[in-house]
Design a protein around this motif. Structure first.
Motif, PDB file in Angstrom:
ATOM      1  N   ARG A  51     -29.309  80.193 -23.051  1.00 41.12           N
ATOM      2  CA  ARG A  51     -29.641  81.047 -21.469  1.00 41.12           C
ATOM      3  C   ARG A  51     -29.034  80.332 -20.258  1.00 41.12           C
ATOM      4  NH1 ARG A  51     -35.767  80.132 -20.377  1.00 41.12           N
ATOM      5  NH2 ARG A  51     -36.035  81.222 -22.224  1.00 41.12           N
ATOM      6  N   HIS A  52     -28.700  78.936 -20.490  1.00 41.68           N
ATOM      7  CA  HIS A  52     -28.258  78.577 -18.950  1.00 41.68           C
ATOM      8  C   HIS A  52     -26.872  78.031 -19.294  1.00 41.68           C
ATOM      9  CE1 HIS A  52     -32.115  78.833 -16.877  1.00 41.68           C
ATOM     10  NE2 HIS A  52     -32.792  78.547 -17.921  1.00 41.68           N
ATOM     11  N   GLY A  53     -26.197  77.678 -20.337  1.00 42.34           N
ATOM     12  CA  GLY A  53     -24.954  77.295 -20.751  1.00 42.34           C
ATOM     13  C   GLY A  53     -25.391  75.869 -21.059  1.00 42.34           C
ATOM     14  N   ALA A  54     -24.360  75.355 -21.998  1.00 42.99           N
ATOM     15  CA  ALA A  54     -24.513  73.988 -22.222  1.00 42.99           C
ATOM     16  C   ALA A  54     -24.143  72.987 -21.105  1.00 42.99           C
ATOM     17  CB  ALA A  54     -23.349  73.488 -23.366  1.00 42.99           C
ATOM     18  N   LEU A  95     -33.901  73.347 -10.439  1.00 43.92           N
ATOM     19  CA  LEU A  95     -33.884  72.111 -11.220  1.00 43.92           C
ATOM     20  C   LEU A  95     -32.689  72.000 -12.243  1.00 43.92           C
ATOM     21  CD1 LEU A  95     -37.609  71.271 -11.649  1.00 43.92           C
ATOM     22  CD2 LEU A  95     -36.070  70.076 -10.309  1.00 43.92           C
ATOM     23  N   VAL A  96     -32.548  73.354 -13.036  1.00 48.22           N
ATOM     24  CA  VAL A  96     -31.302  73.141 -13.945  1.00 48.22           C
ATOM     25  C   VAL A  96     -30.071  73.266 -13.171  1.00 48.22           C
ATOM     26  CG1 VAL A  96     -30.151  75.082 -15.536  1.00 48.22           C
ATOM     27  CG2 VAL A  96     -32.694  74.846 -15.775  1.00 48.22           C
ATOM     28  N   GLU A  97     -29.892  73.971 -12.345  1.00 50.90           N
ATOM     29  CA  GLU A  97     -28.571  73.923 -11.508  1.00 50.90           C
ATOM     30  C   GLU A  97     -28.232  72.578 -10.937  1.00 50.90           C
ATOM     31  OE1 GLU A  97     -29.050  77.836  -9.195  1.00 50.90           O
ATOM     32  OE2 GLU A  97     -29.166  78.729 -11.014  1.00 50.90           O
ATOM     33  N   ASN A  98     -29.204  72.106 -10.269  1.00 54.72           N
ATOM     34  CA  ASN A  98     -28.971  70.796  -9.427  1.00 54.72           C
ATOM     35  C   ASN A  98     -29.233  69.545 -10.362  1.00 54.72           C
ATOM     36  OD1 ASN A  98     -28.347  71.744  -6.515  1.00 54.72           O
ATOM     37  ND2 ASN A  98     -30.260  73.405  -7.506  1.00 54.72           N
ATOM     38  N   ALA A  99     -30.017  69.534 -11.229  1.00 54.06           N
ATOM     39  CA  ALA A  99     -30.305  68.436 -12.043  1.00 54.06           C
ATOM     40  C   ALA A  99     -30.024  68.325 -13.476  1.00 54.06           C
ATOM     41  CB  ALA A  99     -31.748  68.076 -11.863  1.00 54.06           C
ATOM     42  N   GLY A 100     -29.610  69.555 -14.030  1.00 57.24           N
ATOM     43  CA  GLY A 100     -29.314  69.630 -15.295  1.00 57.24           C
ATOM     44  C   GLY A 100     -30.687  69.526 -16.225  1.00 57.24           C
TER      45      GLY A 100
END
Ligand SMILES: Cc1ncc(COP(=O)(O)O)c(C=O)c1O
Length: 453
Positions: free
Chosen positions: A70-73, A406-411
């Motif tokens: 969904r978000h890319g490895a 949180l995904v985009e900024n912290a993985g």
């Protein structure tokens, strides 16, 4: 897991098959692995290894691979969503499975004689709960069993009481059983979630047949006290509402806390007004092995649920659960200490380094329910959610926006609080069932991301 290690794994399994069988075929009545408690400890010191991160990527694992798709490895460093754990399973389980695989026939399964006794003994030893095996049945998951119970005990179109925030999957069970949610939000008192009895009572009507209790509660982590359970049970009994007690997280309590089985309450009538659902799927991270069970002290309820239910259990699931229940106690005891440390780490770290995120240590489960409302405000999550809903096919909530941030900024991937019903506004759920190194990476990444706000 890298492609190379997959190949190695295949070669290993092939080797095991080549040296097959003799013992398995001659073992008599059952092909269950003879398990002795505490067998197969990981190292010489008797300690199991929860510390070494176990790479599940590329194994068609829902927790990691779905989120990476969904978000890319490149955007996912730590997946902390769906409720299973990243550890290698208890060695007794793998041993039993390897042993069973040596017998190369997978025809229909007769339930092994020691399977129900293993469930009964586990509940007696660990929880002081006596289960009558005549009023217990297997299922291929808590979901199928709950759906059967809803069909059996709640009229189509009737209201099912939920104390929210609660497990998101219940909404799926209601859809399947053509029942409707009646949600009673939990009260938050000094960081701790409590049942709102006045609200609950006011929501019971002629249309209410059933309450689904989640004990311990996913996602808030409550282990409901005997007093709370009695009060809830008596209210339901008086108002003719059947209690379906989902106790799938029952084996996870943090230090100083206690799980009270609903079926262990001292009032027989209260207990007779309930059906309980359990599994080893959370306890031993056997979710895809598809084995669960339900039991009741009320023969009428039990038969009604059974009438709506058909178990599709499978050999490997039964073998794995049997080995876990008979020989996995020591692994679990060590795991509980480890998970307790994870909860402590998150609570302390956030308090010291990220005071904008609030966490009160869970009483049970390996889930951390985090108040991220300040992040939501800082990034304008409410406005962004409205704008995103206009352009995307599904409704986007402010909590979805925080999760994306949180995904985009912290993985780090967490579950949005809005999945869990009213009360989840401003919250996310973080799964701590992983090695401490990974938890630490997630926390450090989040702390760094917060600096950019
Ligand atoms: C409270 C609760 N009930 C049921 C389930 C799912 O159970 P199963 O996989 O046995 O259907 C979960 C999974 O997260 C859960 O948290």
């Amino acid at each position: 897991m890298s492609e190379g290690s997959w190949l190695n794994r295949r070669a290993f399994l092939k080797g095991a098959g080549a040296t097959a069988l003799a013992g398995a075929a001659t073992s008599g009545a059952s092909l269950l692995h003879p398990v002795t408690a505490g067998a197969a400890v990981q190292d010489g010191s008797g300690q199991f290894d929860f510390d070494t991160p176990y790479d599940r990527i590329g194994t068609d694992c829902a927790k990691w691979d779905t989120i990476i798709e969904r978000h890319g490895a490149e955007n996912i460093q730590v997946a902390m969503g769906v409720a299973d754990m990243d550890f290698k399973c208890a060695p007794v389980i793998t041993e039993a499975l390897m042993d069973r695989v040596k017998h190369e026939n997978w025809g229909y399964l007769k339930m092994p004689e020691d399977f129900f006794p293993a469930i009964v003994d586990w509940n007696r030893t660990r929880h002081g709960l006596e289960i009558n095996p005549d009023l217990m049945a297997l299922s291929d998951g808590v979901h199928p069993a709950l759906i059967a119970a809803l069909k059996a005990l709640a009229r189509p179109g009737s209201k099912v009481l939920l104390t929210t925030s609660t497990y998101s999957g219940f909404y799926m069970d209601l859809r399947e059983s053509h029942t409707l949610a009646e949600e009673s939000p939990l009260i938050i008192d000094n960081g701790v979630h409590r049942l709102d009895f006045d609200d609950l009572e006011s929501r019971i009507s002629q249309e209410t047949d059933v309450l689904i209790l989640c004990n311990p509660q996913n996602p808030t982590g409550n282990c409901w006290s005997p007093e709370d359970l009695m009060r809830l049970g008596q209210l339901c009994l008086e108002r003719r509402v059947v209690v379906l007690a989902d106790e799938i997280h029952c084996d996870f309590v943090t230090r100083g806390q206690k799980y009270t089985p609903f079926a262990s309450l001292p009032d027989k009538n209260v207990v007779n007004n309930s059906v309980t659902f359990q599994s080893g799927s959370k306890t031993f991270s056997l979710a895809a092995m598809k084995v669960a069970w339900f039991h009741s002290t009320n023969p009428e309820y039990f038969r009604k649920v059974q009438d709506q239910h058909m178990a599709q259990t499978n050999t490997l699931g039964v073998v794995a659960h049997h080995a876990a229940l008979r020989g996995g106690a020591e692994w679990l005891d060590q795991l509980l200490v480890y998970l307790d440390g994870n909860h402590d780490l998150v609570e302390q770290y956030l308090r010291d380094n990220v005071p904008q995120i609030k966490y009160t240590k869970a009483q049970g489960t390996y889930l951390a329910w985090l108040d991220v409302s300040q992040i939501g405000e800082a990034i304008g999550a409410a406005e962004k959610a409205v704008a995103a809903t206009e352009t995307e096919e599904e409704e986007v909530t402010p909590e979805d926006i925080v999760v994306r941030w949180l995904v985009e900024n912290a993985g780090v991937y967490t579950n949005p609080g809005s999945n869990y019903g009213p009360g989840g506004e401003g919250w996310v759920r973080m799964n701590l069932g992983a090695s401490r190194q990974l938890i630490q990476v997630a926390l450090d990444n989040i702390a760094e991301a917060m600096n950019s706000l």
